[in-house]
Design an enzyme around this catalytic site. Sequence first.
Site, short mmCIF file in Angstrom:
data_model
loop_
_atom_site.label_atom_id
_atom_site.label_comp_id
_atom_site.label_asym_id
_atom_site.label_seq_id
_atom_site.Cartn_x
_atom_site.Cartn_y
_atom_site.Cartn_z
N HIS A 2 -7.00 -4.67 10.48
CA HIS A 2 -6.79 -4.60 9.03
C HIS A 2 -5.51 -5.30 8.59
O HIS A 2 -4.55 -5.40 9.34
CB HIS A 2 -6.82 -3.14 8.53
N ASP B 215 -7.24 -2.23 14.36
CA ASP B 215 -8.62 -2.54 14.00
C ASP B 215 -8.73 -3.84 13.18
O ASP B 215 -9.76 -4.14 12.60
CB ASP B 215 -9.28 -1.37 13.25
N GLU C 14 -9.57 -1.81 5.72
CA GLU C 14 -10.22 -1.46 6.98
C GLU C 14 -11.47 -2.30 7.19
O GLU C 14 -11.95 -2.94 6.25
CB GLU C 14 -10.57 0.03 6.96
N ASP D 86 0.82 -1.22 0.00
CA ASP D 86 0.00 0.00 0.00
C ASP D 86 0.85 1.26 0.00
O ASP D 86 2.07 1.21 0.14
CB ASP D 86 -0.97 -0.01 1.20
P1 PGA Z 1 2.44 -1.27 12.80
O1 PGA Z 1 1.24 -1.18 11.74
O2 PGA Z 1 3.34 -2.35 12.33
O3 PGA Z 1 3.10 0.09 12.73
O4 PGA Z 1 1.81 -1.55 14.11
C1 PGA Z 1 0.63 -2.36 11.30
C2 PGA Z 1 -0.52 -2.07 10.37
O5 PGA Z 1 -1.21 -1.05 10.54
O6 PGA Z 1 -0.74 -2.88 9.46
#
Ligand code: PGA
Length: 256
Positions: free
Chosen positions: A138, A136, A143, A67
């Site tokens: 994802h 959350d 999302e 992404d």
């Molecule tokens: P993080 O993010 O590794 O910074 O916790 C993970 C994500 O949002 O997929």
Amino acid sequence: MEVIIKADYDEMSREAAKIVASLVRRKPNCVLGLATGSTPIGLYKELIRMYKEEGLDFSKVITFNLDEYIGLPRTHDQSYHYFMHDNLFNHINLSPQNVHVPDGMAEDPEAHCEWYEEQIDEAGGIDLQVLGIGGDGHIAFNEPGSSLASRTRMKTLTQETINDNSRFFEKIEDVPRYALTMGVGTIMEARICLLLCNGSKKAATIKKAIEGPVTAMVTASVLQTHPRAIFVLDEAAASQLELKDYYKWVYNNKPE
Ligand code: PGA
């Protein structure tokens, strides 16, 4: 599903690097799907060490990132393009033409997303997709409520994701609201999915993903239906798993 539980972040990172490196050795022209965020930084550090000290060769490897934020130029230090170069690409022998990160400045995002999917197909599909998980639930920026069949497209971030990611920006207003992201369907086509998760803050989320119902409300839960999903966790993230002892027992009693 394979659930591997390691003592801490460093051990989790080393275990994940072993899995990635064994694929790169077995298939030097493999296609790797890569993720950004705090979680995979240790994995990337270990891959860089393996390149420098053990000659792990990335010269034929092709990469696709999950992404990218919309509206951040590649040079912005919070763009995922910048992150990947800073944390991995600049330190190993990947060929620049083999690297793919969605372009958050694309004039026609829809056409760009279609092109991105075509590039993945042309490369022969993703052999191994590295994933983190959001608070959350994802995967990539899929999302809650994302179609489990979704393809690469534009998504609006949840307030929770914006809050989570604001730690990297000067002020919360600077966090982009939109992103281009591979879809859940795109991710599910990877031959192996390797999800990393550490820290007690995500214990409840990872429990939902691994042991809860499969639901678009926690897009990581769809990995329960993937034929080769590997979760590598640290103890803190695994603390709420009902079958924690069983996962450890399986890992410690693998047949040769
Ligand atoms: P993080 O993010 O590794 O910074 O916790 C993970 C994500 O949002 O997929």
